[in-house]
Enzyme design. Structure first.
Site, short mmCIF file in Angstrom:
data_model
loop_
_atom_site.label_atom_id
_atom_site.label_comp_id
_atom_site.label_asym_id
_atom_site.label_seq_id
_atom_site.Cartn_x
_atom_site.Cartn_y
_atom_site.Cartn_z
N SER A 186 0.85 -1.19 0.00
CA SER A 186 0.00 0.00 0.00
C SER A 186 0.89 1.25 0.00
CB SER A 186 -0.95 -0.03 1.20
OG SER A 186 -1.86 1.05 1.15
N THR A 187 0.79 2.07 1.05
CA THR A 187 1.53 3.33 1.10
C THR A 187 3.03 3.11 0.91
OG1 THR A 187 -0.11 4.14 2.68
CG2 THR A 187 1.92 5.41 2.48
N ASP B 204 -4.42 -5.10 5.87
CA ASP B 204 -4.95 -5.83 4.73
C ASP B 204 -4.04 -7.00 4.36
OD1 ASP B 204 -6.57 -6.52 2.59
OD2 ASP B 204 -5.65 -5.07 1.22
N MET C 232 -0.25 1.11 5.33
CA MET C 232 -1.06 1.29 6.52
C MET C 232 -2.01 0.11 6.69
SD MET C 232 -2.21 5.30 6.43
CE MET C 232 -3.04 5.16 4.84
#
Length: 359
Positions: free
Chosen positions: A178-179, A302, A299
């Site tokens: 992700s990020t 998931d 973050m």
């Protein structure tokens, strides 16, 4: 208090963002109208985090970002339009060292802002604690001593076709990120060799308009063929598959062949493309003993549960270490659940994946 610098040439956007963060109660805020003011405020105000528009007069966001990272590196969240052109500029910003990006509202700004307020605050808070990874040779590039990293077409090897079922039955690599993901993936995927024997599936949290240009960018960097999964696609070796934004990528069996599908976003999941759903489809359709699962920067949590179950059933898993992760959220969650076979910094991940696959 978190010191936040808001940089945008739109007075309305500055007011909207300032009001949003003032309401949080723990932000000290300054604003700048263009890149020149941003560079000056970075020294004078010394912010903990910056939101930076890309398109501005006098000095654009990418130029300003280069100077911020060269003079006083600071976590930066880009404010990007959700267009293909905006996506390309955003990937360049992430390569220069920006931590993340937020969508620039279109149409009625005040109404659009309400829809994404929680996302903006969460991303800025995460960025304020993020690890900064500036582009290699950035100072030389700014001085004009070195060129920017070139993206040039590579000659791809001729590999198995979807009619060759053996290519998708040997094993599979699945990556959740992700990020900070685009830059991190650029440090991993291009290191996989042209004869890499397993297909690679990547669930990178991204909006719909970003994943296609991202796949095209990665295809220019990688020896393997990189494509976005926007329709049923046979999974074969020699390929890296990027899940389409605005959808969830899952695996299925069609005619006995392993196939990647792009399904509508599952409303029960917070992030998309969902790493958890991809991992669960791997559990359903693949032999875990022939799976390598990699959890990278991001973050939240998931994919942590699915990847943990994969490890419990015999898969080998990697969590990116805190020392290299831009945001040590998703990898930390996998580690805390006992789901990581190894914890490695980003520069060691590609080599470890190669070792396991060759075995």
């Amino acid at each position: 208090m978190i010191k936040l610098l808001i940089v945008d040439d739109s007075a309305l956007m500055r007011r909207q963002l300032k009001a949003l963060f003032q309401a949080e109660g723990d932000f000290e805020i300054r604003v700048a109208r263009n890149g020149r003011e941003a560079v000056a405020e970075n020294i004078d105000f010394a912010p903990d985090v910056v939101t930076l528009d890309i398109n501005m007069p006098e000095m654009d966001g990418l130029t300003a970002l280069s100077l911020l990272m060269a003079e006083r590196p600071v976590p930066v969240v880009m404010v990007s339009s959700l267009t293909e052109k905006g996506a390309i500029a955003t990937f360049e910003a992430l390569n220069l060292g920006a931590v993340d990006y937020i969508p620039k509202p279109g149409g009625t700004i005040s109404l659009s802002m309400i829809e994404i307020e929680a996302e903006i605050v969460a991303k800025v808070r995460a960025a304020s604690r993020a690890r900064i990874r500036t582009a290699r040779g950035l100072a030389a590039r700014i001085r004009g001593d070195a060129p920017a990293r070139a993206l040039r077409p590579r000659t791809k090897p001729t590999r198995a076709t979807p009619d060759d079922t053996s290519s998708s039955s040997s094993g599979i690599v699945v990556i959740g990120v992700s990020t900070g993901g685009p830059r991190t993936l650029e440090d991993i995927l291009p290191r996989l060799p042209a004869d890499f024997p397993w297909p690679v599936l990547v669930a990178q949290h991204m909006p719909p308009s970003f994943t296609h240009p991202f796949a095209e960018r990665m295809d220019l960097l990688c020896q393997l063929t990189v494509s976005e999964v926007s329709r049923p696609t046979a999974v074969v070796a020699g390929n890296i598959y990027i899940g389409k934004g605005g959808a969830d990528m899952v695996l299925a069996r069609r005619g006995g062949r392993l196939t990647a599908l792009a399904r509508p976003e599952d409303p029960t999941k917070l992030w998309h493309p969902s790493v958890e759903l991809l991992g669960r489809s791997v559990l359903e359709h693949c032999d875990p003993a022939r799976v390598v699962a990699v959890m990278l920067t991001g973050m939240g949590h998931d994919g942590a549960q699915a990847f943990t179950e994969l490890k419990q059933r015999g898969a080998r898993t990697i969590a990116e270490s805190e020392e290299s992760a831009v945001v040590f959220g998703m990898p930390a969650e996998l580690i805390s659940r006992g789901g990581a076979s190894l914890v490695l910094p980003v520069e060691r991940i590609a080599d470890q994946v190669q070792i396991w696959v060759e075995r």
